[in-house]
Each structure stands twice: as structure tokens, then as C-alpha cells.
Design a protein around this motif. Sequence first.
Motif, PDB file in Angstrom:
ATOM      1  N   ILE A 279       0.729  -1.222   0.170  1.00  0.00           N
ATOM      2  CA  ILE A 279      -0.027   0.029   0.020  1.00  0.00           C
ATOM      3  C   ILE A 279       0.927   1.313  -0.141  1.00  0.00           C
ATOM      4  O   ILE A 279       2.078   1.271   0.516  1.00  0.00           O
ATOM      5  CB  ILE A 279      -1.100  -0.076   1.182  1.00  0.00           C
TER       6      ILE A 279
ATOM      7  N   LYS B 236      -1.635  10.213   2.642  1.00  0.00           N
ATOM      8  CA  LYS B 236      -2.340   9.368   3.564  1.00  0.00           C
ATOM      9  C   LYS B 236      -2.772  10.419   4.920  1.00  0.00           C
ATOM     10  O   LYS B 236      -3.340   9.721   5.741  1.00  0.00           O
ATOM     11  CB  LYS B 236      -1.884   8.048   4.009  1.00  0.00           C
ATOM     12  N   LYS B 237      -2.165  11.526   5.254  1.00  0.00           N
ATOM     13  CA  LYS B 237      -2.324  12.286   6.153  1.00  0.00           C
ATOM     14  C   LYS B 237      -4.207  12.886   5.895  1.00  0.00           C
ATOM     15  O   LYS B 237      -4.754  13.437   6.783  1.00  0.00           O
ATOM     16  CB  LYS B 237      -1.550  13.329   6.284  1.00  0.00           C
TER      17      LYS B 237
ATOM     18  N   TYR C 137      -8.394   2.333   3.013  1.00  0.00           N
ATOM     19  CA  TYR C 137      -7.033   3.095   2.954  1.00  0.00           C
ATOM     20  C   TYR C 137      -6.115   1.614   2.840  1.00  0.00           C
ATOM     21  O   TYR C 137      -4.874   1.903   2.802  1.00  0.00           O
ATOM     22  CB  TYR C 137      -6.675   3.950   4.182  1.00  0.00           C
TER      23      TYR C 137
ATOM     24  N   ALA D   9      -6.740   8.407   3.240  1.00  0.00           N
ATOM     25  CA  ALA D   9      -7.259   8.003   4.376  1.00  0.00           C
ATOM     26  C   ALA D   9      -8.824   7.935   4.147  1.00  0.00           C
ATOM     27  O   ALA D   9      -9.509   8.610   3.582  1.00  0.00           O
ATOM     28  CB  ALA D   9      -6.857   8.541   5.689  1.00  0.00           C
TER      29      ALA D   9
ATOM     30  N   ALA E  75     -10.573   6.454   9.472  1.00  0.00           N
ATOM     31  CA  ALA E  75      -9.823   7.580  10.260  1.00  0.00           C
ATOM     32  C   ALA E  75     -10.747   8.112  11.453  1.00  0.00           C
ATOM     33  O   ALA E  75     -10.007   8.126  12.728  1.00  0.00           O
ATOM     34  CB  ALA E  75      -9.566   8.926   9.247  1.00  0.00           C
TER      35      ALA E  75
ATOM     36  N   ALA F 214     -10.134   5.176  13.918  1.00  0.00           N
ATOM     37  CA  ALA F 214      -8.708   4.997  14.360  1.00  0.00           C
ATOM     38  C   ALA F 214      -8.406   6.060  15.432  1.00  0.00           C
ATOM     39  O   ALA F 214      -7.615   5.563  16.477  1.00  0.00           O
ATOM     40  CB  ALA F 214      -7.969   5.054  13.042  1.00  0.00           C
ATOM     41  N   VAL F 215      -8.956   7.384  15.255  1.00  0.00           N
ATOM     42  CA  VAL F 215      -8.491   8.194  16.277  1.00  0.00           C
ATOM     43  C   VAL F 215      -9.379   7.946  17.657  1.00  0.00           C
ATOM     44  O   VAL F 215      -8.640   8.166  18.818  1.00  0.00           O
ATOM     45  CB  VAL F 215      -8.810   9.961  15.835  1.00  0.00           C
TER      46      VAL F 215
ATOM     47  N   TYR G 166      -2.189  10.248  13.946  1.00  0.00           N
ATOM     48  CA  TYR G 166      -2.760   8.938  14.142  1.00  0.00           C
ATOM     49  C   TYR G 166      -3.449   8.424  12.907  1.00  0.00           C
ATOM     50  O   TYR G 166      -3.596   7.163  12.668  1.00  0.00           O
ATOM     51  CB  TYR G 166      -3.858   9.107  15.337  1.00  0.00           C
ATOM     52  N   VAL G 167      -3.959   9.294  12.163  1.00  0.00           N
ATOM     53  CA  VAL G 167      -4.775   8.895  10.978  1.00  0.00           C
ATOM     54  C   VAL G 167      -3.666   8.535  10.108  1.00  0.00           C
ATOM     55  O   VAL G 167      -3.938   7.312   9.409  1.00  0.00           O
ATOM     56  CB  VAL G 167      -5.286  10.340  10.422  1.00  0.00           C
ATOM     57  N   PHE G 168      -2.494   9.145  10.083  1.00  0.00           N
ATOM     58  CA  PHE G 168      -1.280   8.790   9.187  1.00  0.00           C
ATOM     59  C   PHE G 168      -0.991   7.358   9.426  1.00  0.00           C
ATOM     60  O   PHE G 168      -0.655   6.575   8.418  1.00  0.00           O
ATOM     61  CB  PHE G 168      -0.423   9.795   9.031  1.00  0.00           C
TER      62      PHE G 168
ATOM     63  N   LYS H 149      -2.171   4.948  10.873  1.00  0.00           N
ATOM     64  CA  LYS H 149      -3.318   3.981  10.629  1.00  0.00           C
ATOM     65  C   LYS H 149      -3.217   3.635   9.181  1.00  0.00           C
ATOM     66  O   LYS H 149      -3.456   2.580   8.519  1.00  0.00           O
ATOM     67  CB  LYS H 149      -4.651   4.264  11.017  1.00  0.00           C
ATOM     68  N   ALA H 150      -3.422   4.778   8.330  1.00  0.00           N
ATOM     69  CA  ALA H 150      -3.603   4.510   6.879  1.00  0.00           C
ATOM     70  C   ALA H 150      -2.450   3.938   6.280  1.00  0.00           C
ATOM     71  O   ALA H 150      -2.457   3.460   5.022  1.00  0.00           O
ATOM     72  CB  ALA H 150      -3.941   6.113   6.501  1.00  0.00           C
TER      73      ALA H 150
END
Lengths: 291, 48
Positions: free
Chosen positions: A39, A45-46, A55, A63, A68, A71-72, B32-34, B36-37
Motif C-alpha cells: 500500500i 495518507k494524512k 485505506y 485515508a 480515520a 482510528a482516532v 494517528y490518521v497517518f 493507521k492509513a
Amino acid sequence: MGSITRSLSRLISSARTWIQASAVFLSNLFLLNLPEGRIYQGNLKKFCVPGLNCYSCPAASGACPVGALQAVSGSSKFTISFYVTGFLMMLGVLLGRFVCGFLCPFGWFQELLHKIPSRKFSTKKIKPLRHLKYAVLLIAVIILPAAVVNHTGLGDPYFCKYICPQGVLEGAIPLAAANSSIRAALGSLFTWKACVLAAVIISSVLFYRPFCKWLCPLGAFYALFNRISLLNMQVDKDTCISCRKCADVCGMDVDITKTSGHSECIRCGVCIKNCPVDAISFTCSSGIKKR
Amino acid sequence: MRIKKKGAIRILLLVSGSLMLIYGIFRNEVTYVFNKAVKICLECIGIG
């Protein structure tokens, strides 16, 4: 309602397939990753893409907003994601469910499946099922990842883990095809999710956009803003002849002449293309044409 | 009046959304988003 607005609305509606294809491509720029089973790990991806796009898809450029969010909120440090929620709110206020109608890869996938010749069934009599997606949003996306945590304070992304069919379609299938280790690791959870995907695929052939109508938490979120979004639908009450052609062709079972900012309207523009008197158009105002 | 109220709500939500976005960036949620992604999400693909 100006002729320019009408013409532009028709143009956008007519170009919809191209816009959808472009959105899918832009959400999945790294197609060369597909045969390699890896990937993209760069800075794009931010940022979240606007539609439902896993993703873990090898080609994914950004993402997934739903992933997302979880995930947070599922992290040990945060309970809610202001970053993703703020982004989605801004998109919702500006576009409403136009994202669903024009920019979502999984929405387009369902539409393509619906083109497969078969008997088609109406969803008008099962409208209450639409409320289910709000429950999915509230429970699986917002509450569970933050509330149900392990001993280290981490919560699972419940929607991604147990419901999302896009993860199987875009993530599991291409990764498993290219990577034998991933293929070997697939188990009962994959079987369950594959069944969900299969159910959505079959349903999409028979019904119009069943996932969008009944299960999609992203659609549910954008729907909250449909009534007040800047981009909206407008019906010229002076021109409208109440033929109900718009209501008949609407796949989302919306009568746009009654509620221009209906929460189920995905702004696909099919009503615009089919109106015999050009009474419907997109607008960047309130959607109410005063007499 | 109804149109003005919608416009006011729109502006309020846009401003709120912007502030939330900025606050989220400020408290480093992007990391955190980055993180994970850029990793294969095992839950997403059905490994768990």
C-alpha cells in the motif's frame, strides 16, 4: 432560475459518470501497487478522501474518513476525532450528499452493479430501513471504538472490522491475490465480511444503492447536512408542471418537488436530466424559489 | 427569514468545522490518521 444555471446543472448531470470515474481514480492513484500487494505510504495518507474508500486498498491515495474517525477515537489518547469530524462537517455543509452522488467509489460500484440486467425491486415500501445507517454511524463508528477498549485503552474499528464491504472489495481481495501471507491469514472474520460484500453485491443488482440507503455511516453523516448545504437542489415552482417524472426516476425514492433538501437525496441529477420542463437544477443558495 | 436562518446555520457549521479541523491538527490527530492509513488495516481486510 437562470438558463445558465439550468444548462450547467444539465451538463454536470450528464457528465456524472466521468466525474465519478475521476473521483475513483483520484481516490486510488497508485494502481501500480495492486499487483505488488503493497500500500501507498506517502504523505497524502494524512488527508481523508471524501467518499468510502478503504485505506488498505493498495491503490488508495488517502485515508478513509470512516476508518480515520474510528482510528482516532479508538486510540488510547482520544475519544473523538476533531480533525476528521471537522473535515466531514465542512464537506457536508458545502456539498451535502453530493459526495455520495458524484464522489464516492462504493456508490459508483453499486450503480454499476445495478445496471446488470435483472428484475429490479422498489425500496419505497421499506423506507424505515433508512434509519439503520444512523444507528450504524452512532454505534459502530462513534460509540463502540471509544467505549469498548482493551487493557491498553485501544478500541477496535467496529464498522471497518464487522460491516464495511469496501475493506474486502478494495483491501482484502487485491492484497490476498498478490500476497500469499495475507491469503494464509484470512479466517472466519474475512468469511463474514465476504458474506456482507456478497449480500451488498446481490442487493445492488436488485435494488438501487442499498448500502447507501441502509448501512453507510458516511452517507448518514452527510445526510445530516443536506437540508442546509450550500450546494442544493432547486425546483422552479413556476415552471414545474407536477408531472412527477422526477419522483418516478429517483432511485433514492425522493420527491424533490416536495423537499428540495431531502436527507436521502444524493444530488445525482437524474431528476434534472429527466424533467421535461427543466424545472430542477443545482443551486448554491437555499433552494427556495420565491414566487 | 428562513433563508437567512439557513445561511446563519451554514456559516456557524462551517466555522465550527474549520475550528474543529484546526484543533484536531493542533492536537496531533493527523499522526494517528497517518499511522493507521499507511499500515495494512488487519481489521478492515478481515484478519482482525
